[in-house]
Design a protein around this motif. Sequence first.
Motif, PDB file in Angstrom:
ATOM      1  N   SER A  91       0.841  -1.195   0.000  1.00 15.40           N
ATOM      2  CA  SER A  91       0.000   0.000   0.000  1.00 15.40           C
ATOM      3  C   SER A  91       0.880   1.250   0.000  1.00 15.40           C
ATOM      4  O   SER A  91       2.042   1.201   0.397  1.00 15.40           O
ATOM      5  CB  SER A  91      -0.927   0.010   1.216  1.00 15.40           C
ATOM      6  OG  SER A  91      -0.180   0.090   2.404  1.00 15.40           O
ATOM      7  N   LEU A  92       0.292   2.345  -0.477  1.00 13.90           N
ATOM      8  CA  LEU A  92       0.992   3.629  -0.528  1.00 13.90           C
ATOM      9  C   LEU A  92       0.088   4.723   0.025  1.00 13.90           C
ATOM     10  O   LEU A  92      -1.136   4.591   0.007  1.00 13.90           O
ATOM     11  CB  LEU A  92       1.351   3.998  -1.983  1.00 13.90           C
ATOM     12  CG  LEU A  92       2.401   3.164  -2.684  1.00 13.90           C
ATOM     13  CD1 LEU A  92       2.518   3.601  -4.142  1.00 13.90           C
ATOM     14  CD2 LEU A  92       3.746   3.299  -2.003  1.00 13.90           C
ATOM     15  N   ASP A  93       0.711   5.805   0.447  1.00 15.31           N
ATOM     16  CA  ASP A  93      -0.009   6.985   0.905  1.00 15.31           C
ATOM     17  C   ASP A  93      -0.887   7.500  -0.239  1.00 15.31           C
ATOM     18  O   ASP A  93      -0.475   7.467  -1.404  1.00 15.31           O
ATOM     19  CB  ASP A  93       1.016   8.048   1.331  1.00 15.31           C
ATOM     20  CG  ASP A  93       0.358   9.337   1.737  1.00 15.31           C
ATOM     21  OD1 ASP A  93      -0.204   9.392   2.846  1.00 15.31           O
ATOM     22  OD2 ASP A  93       0.394  10.285   0.930  1.00 15.31           O
ATOM     23  N   SER A  94      -2.072   7.983   0.074  1.00 12.60           N
ATOM     24  CA  SER A  94      -3.008   8.396  -0.975  1.00 12.60           C
ATOM     25  C   SER A  94      -2.475   9.564  -1.811  1.00 12.60           C
ATOM     26  O   SER A  94      -2.713   9.617  -3.023  1.00 12.60           O
ATOM     27  CB  SER A  94      -4.368   8.747  -0.374  1.00 12.60           C
ATOM     28  OG  SER A  94      -4.248   9.751   0.593  1.00 12.60           O
ATOM     29  N   GLU A  95      -1.749  10.488  -1.202  1.00 13.74           N
ATOM     30  CA  GLU A  95      -1.190  11.605  -1.968  1.00 13.74           C
ATOM     31  C   GLU A  95      -0.152  11.106  -2.975  1.00 13.74           C
ATOM     32  O   GLU A  95      -0.107  11.553  -4.124  1.00 13.74           O
ATOM     33  CB  GLU A  95      -0.564  12.631  -1.030  1.00 13.74           C
ATOM     34  CG  GLU A  95      -0.159  13.907  -1.735  1.00 13.74           C
ATOM     35  CD  GLU A  95       0.277  14.995  -0.770  1.00 13.74           C
ATOM     36  OE1 GLU A  95       1.149  15.784  -1.173  1.00 13.74           O
ATOM     37  OE2 GLU A  95      -0.239  15.056   0.358  1.00 13.74           O
ATOM     38  N   LEU A  96       0.658  10.144  -2.559  1.00 14.66           N
ATOM     39  CA  LEU A  96       1.651   9.557  -3.448  1.00 14.66           C
ATOM     40  C   LEU A  96       0.959   8.753  -4.564  1.00 14.66           C
ATOM     41  O   LEU A  96       1.354   8.829  -5.735  1.00 14.66           O
ATOM     42  CB  LEU A  96       2.595   8.653  -2.650  1.00 14.66           C
ATOM     43  CG  LEU A  96       3.739   8.009  -3.409  1.00 14.66           C
ATOM     44  CD1 LEU A  96       4.606   9.055  -4.106  1.00 14.66           C
ATOM     45  CD2 LEU A  96       4.581   7.178  -2.449  1.00 14.66           C
ATOM     46  N   LEU A  97      -0.089   8.035  -4.212  1.00 15.55           N
ATOM     47  CA  LEU A  97      -0.835   7.272  -5.208  1.00 15.55           C
ATOM     48  C   LEU A  97      -1.484   8.211  -6.228  1.00 15.55           C
ATOM     49  O   LEU A  97      -1.543   7.903  -7.421  1.00 15.55           O
ATOM     50  CB  LEU A  97      -1.889   6.399  -4.529  1.00 15.55           C
ATOM     51  CG  LEU A  97      -2.572   5.374  -5.412  1.00 15.55           C
ATOM     52  CD1 LEU A  97      -1.571   4.411  -6.035  1.00 15.55           C
ATOM     53  CD2 LEU A  97      -3.598   4.599  -4.602  1.00 15.55           C
ATOM     54  N   LEU A  98      -1.940   9.356  -5.775  1.00 11.31           N
ATOM     55  CA  LEU A  98      -2.510  10.355  -6.680  1.00 11.31           C
ATOM     56  C   LEU A  98      -1.452  10.843  -7.675  1.00 11.31           C
ATOM     57  O   LEU A  98      -1.714  10.979  -8.872  1.00 11.31           O
ATOM     58  CB  LEU A  98      -3.086  11.528  -5.882  1.00 11.31           C
ATOM     59  CG  LEU A  98      -3.741  12.639  -6.685  1.00 11.31           C
ATOM     60  CD1 LEU A  98      -4.921  12.118  -7.489  1.00 11.31           C
ATOM     61  CD2 LEU A  98      -4.185  13.755  -5.743  1.00 11.31           C
ATOM     62  N   ARG A  99      -0.239  11.066  -7.190  1.00  9.72           N
ATOM     63  CA  ARG A  99       0.851  11.508  -8.082  1.00  9.72           C
ATOM     64  C   ARG A  99       1.181  10.420  -9.109  1.00  9.72           C
ATOM     65  O   ARG A  99       1.382  10.712 -10.282  1.00  9.72           O
ATOM     66  CB  ARG A  99       2.076  11.906  -7.270  1.00  9.72           C
ATOM     67  CG  ARG A  99       1.813  13.164  -6.417  1.00  9.72           C
ATOM     68  CD  ARG A  99       3.036  13.705  -5.720  1.00  9.72           C
ATOM     69  NE  ARG A  99       4.123  14.065  -6.595  1.00  9.72           N
ATOM     70  CZ  ARG A  99       4.190  15.199  -7.325  1.00  9.72           C
ATOM     71  NH1 ARG A  99       3.191  16.057  -7.270  1.00  9.72           N
ATOM     72  NH2 ARG A  99       5.235  15.451  -8.081  1.00  9.72           N
ATOM     73  N   TRP A 100       1.227   9.159  -8.664  1.00  5.71           N
ATOM     74  CA  TRP A 100       1.460   8.053  -9.594  1.00  5.71           C
ATOM     75  C   TRP A 100       0.347   8.012 -10.644  1.00  5.71           C
ATOM     76  O   TRP A 100       0.604   7.785 -11.834  1.00  5.71           O
ATOM     77  CB  TRP A 100       1.512   6.715  -8.854  1.00  5.71           C
ATOM     78  CG  TRP A 100       2.846   6.348  -8.292  1.00  5.71           C
ATOM     79  CD1 TRP A 100       3.180   6.285  -6.968  1.00  5.71           C
ATOM     80  CD2 TRP A 100       4.025   5.947  -9.008  1.00  5.71           C
ATOM     81  NE1 TRP A 100       4.488   5.878  -6.833  1.00  5.71           N
ATOM     82  CE2 TRP A 100       5.028   5.657  -8.072  1.00  5.71           C
ATOM     83  CE3 TRP A 100       4.319   5.804 -10.368  1.00  5.71           C
ATOM     84  CZ2 TRP A 100       6.300   5.243  -8.427  1.00  5.71           C
ATOM     85  CZ3 TRP A 100       5.596   5.388 -10.726  1.00  5.71           C
ATOM     86  CH2 TRP A 100       6.571   5.117  -9.772  1.00  5.71           C
ATOM     87  N   SER A 101      -0.893   8.209 -10.208  1.00  2.00           N
ATOM     88  CA  SER A 101      -2.032   8.178 -11.128  1.00  2.00           C
ATOM     89  C   SER A 101      -1.895   9.245 -12.208  1.00  2.00           C
ATOM     90  O   SER A 101      -2.170   8.994 -13.386  1.00  2.00           O
ATOM     91  CB  SER A 101      -3.352   8.380 -10.371  1.00  2.00           C
ATOM     92  OG  SER A 101      -3.607   7.297  -9.513  1.00  2.00           O
ATOM     93  N   LYS A 102      -1.466  10.422 -11.809  1.00  2.80           N
ATOM     94  CA  LYS A 102      -1.279  11.509 -12.776  1.00  2.80           C
ATOM     95  C   LYS A 102      -0.139  11.199 -13.736  1.00  2.80           C
ATOM     96  O   LYS A 102      -0.272  11.371 -14.946  1.00  2.80           O
ATOM     97  CB  LYS A 102      -1.007  12.824 -12.050  1.00  2.80           C
ATOM     98  CG  LYS A 102      -2.205  13.376 -11.316  1.00  2.80           C
ATOM     99  CD  LYS A 102      -1.834  14.625 -10.550  1.00  2.80           C
ATOM    100  CE  LYS A 102      -3.011  15.189  -9.788  1.00  2.80           C
ATOM    101  NZ  LYS A 102      -2.634  16.383  -8.993  1.00  2.80           N
ATOM    102  N   LEU A 103       0.978  10.754 -13.190  1.00  2.50           N
ATOM    103  CA  LEU A 103       2.151  10.470 -14.015  1.00  2.50           C
ATOM    104  C   LEU A 103       1.874   9.364 -15.034  1.00  2.50           C
ATOM    105  O   LEU A 103       2.228   9.480 -16.210  1.00  2.50           O
ATOM    106  CB  LEU A 103       3.343  10.074 -13.130  1.00  2.50           C
ATOM    107  CG  LEU A 103       4.605   9.622 -13.860  1.00  2.50           C
ATOM    108  CD1 LEU A 103       5.210  10.784 -14.648  1.00  2.50           C
ATOM    109  CD2 LEU A 103       5.619   9.053 -12.877  1.00  2.50           C
ATOM    110  N   LEU A 104       1.243   8.297 -14.572  1.00  3.15           N
ATOM    111  CA  LEU A 104       1.036   7.126 -15.424  1.00  3.15           C
ATOM    112  C   LEU A 104      -0.301   7.153 -16.167  1.00  3.15           C
ATOM    113  O   LEU A 104      -0.629   6.211 -16.893  1.00  3.15           O
ATOM    114  CB  LEU A 104       1.148   5.851 -14.585  1.00  3.15           C
ATOM    115  CG  LEU A 104       2.511   5.641 -13.928  1.00  3.15           C
ATOM    116  CD1 LEU A 104       2.496   4.419 -13.034  1.00  3.15           C
ATOM    117  CD2 LEU A 104       3.610   5.525 -14.986  1.00  3.15           C
ATOM    118  N   GLU A 105      -1.067   8.236 -15.941  1.00  2.00           N
ATOM    119  CA  GLU A 105      -2.368   8.399 -16.589  1.00  2.00           C
ATOM    120  C   GLU A 105      -3.239   7.152 -16.408  1.00  2.00           C
ATOM    121  O   GLU A 105      -3.785   6.597 -17.356  1.00  2.00           O
ATOM    122  CB  GLU A 105      -2.194   8.733 -18.075  1.00  2.00           C
ATOM    123  CG  GLU A 105      -1.462  10.034 -18.290  1.00  2.00           C
ATOM    124  CD  GLU A 105      -1.178  10.347 -19.752  1.00  2.00           C
ATOM    125  OE1 GLU A 105      -1.411   9.477 -20.622  1.00  2.00           O
ATOM    126  OE2 GLU A 105      -0.712  11.459 -20.020  1.00  2.00           O
TER     127      GLU A 105
END
Length: 150
Positions: free
Chosen positions: A55-69
Amino acid sequence: MTRPYRKSRFMDFKNIHIGQIIKKRVLESEIDIVRICNFLKCSDEEIDTMYTLKSLDSELLLRWSKLLEYDFFRIYNQHLILYAPQISRNQSQVKKESELPKFRKNIYTKEIIDFIVNLIESGEKTRAQVIEEYRIPKTTLYKWLEKYKS
């Protein structure tokens, strides 16, 4: 007639390992590690560590989501659709109105439909088990089986 073995394209929504999923998306996207490090403001060692985390922190997961679309949060949403207990109408009427946004729970994505149809077609679960365990209406399930059968 038995089907030949094929690699499963269905995600295990019950046991989510977000680090592995992110790593798979990075490989598919062919994004350079330097770009990832710059975007997330971390080292390649930290990136490698993230790939091992369940699992990852939600803010970090949000950044991954943006980067990887890719909406990694939707994976957790699918888990809730399949495995979270439904609140009975009586219980929900007794509770105080929440100020949080309300979302419809039973919105089935193509991935969920494929997952359910595959469970039945592979013999892993019966139609009755799917209806009971995942609270999918009988008519909905039968429509899916007719429309999406292999």
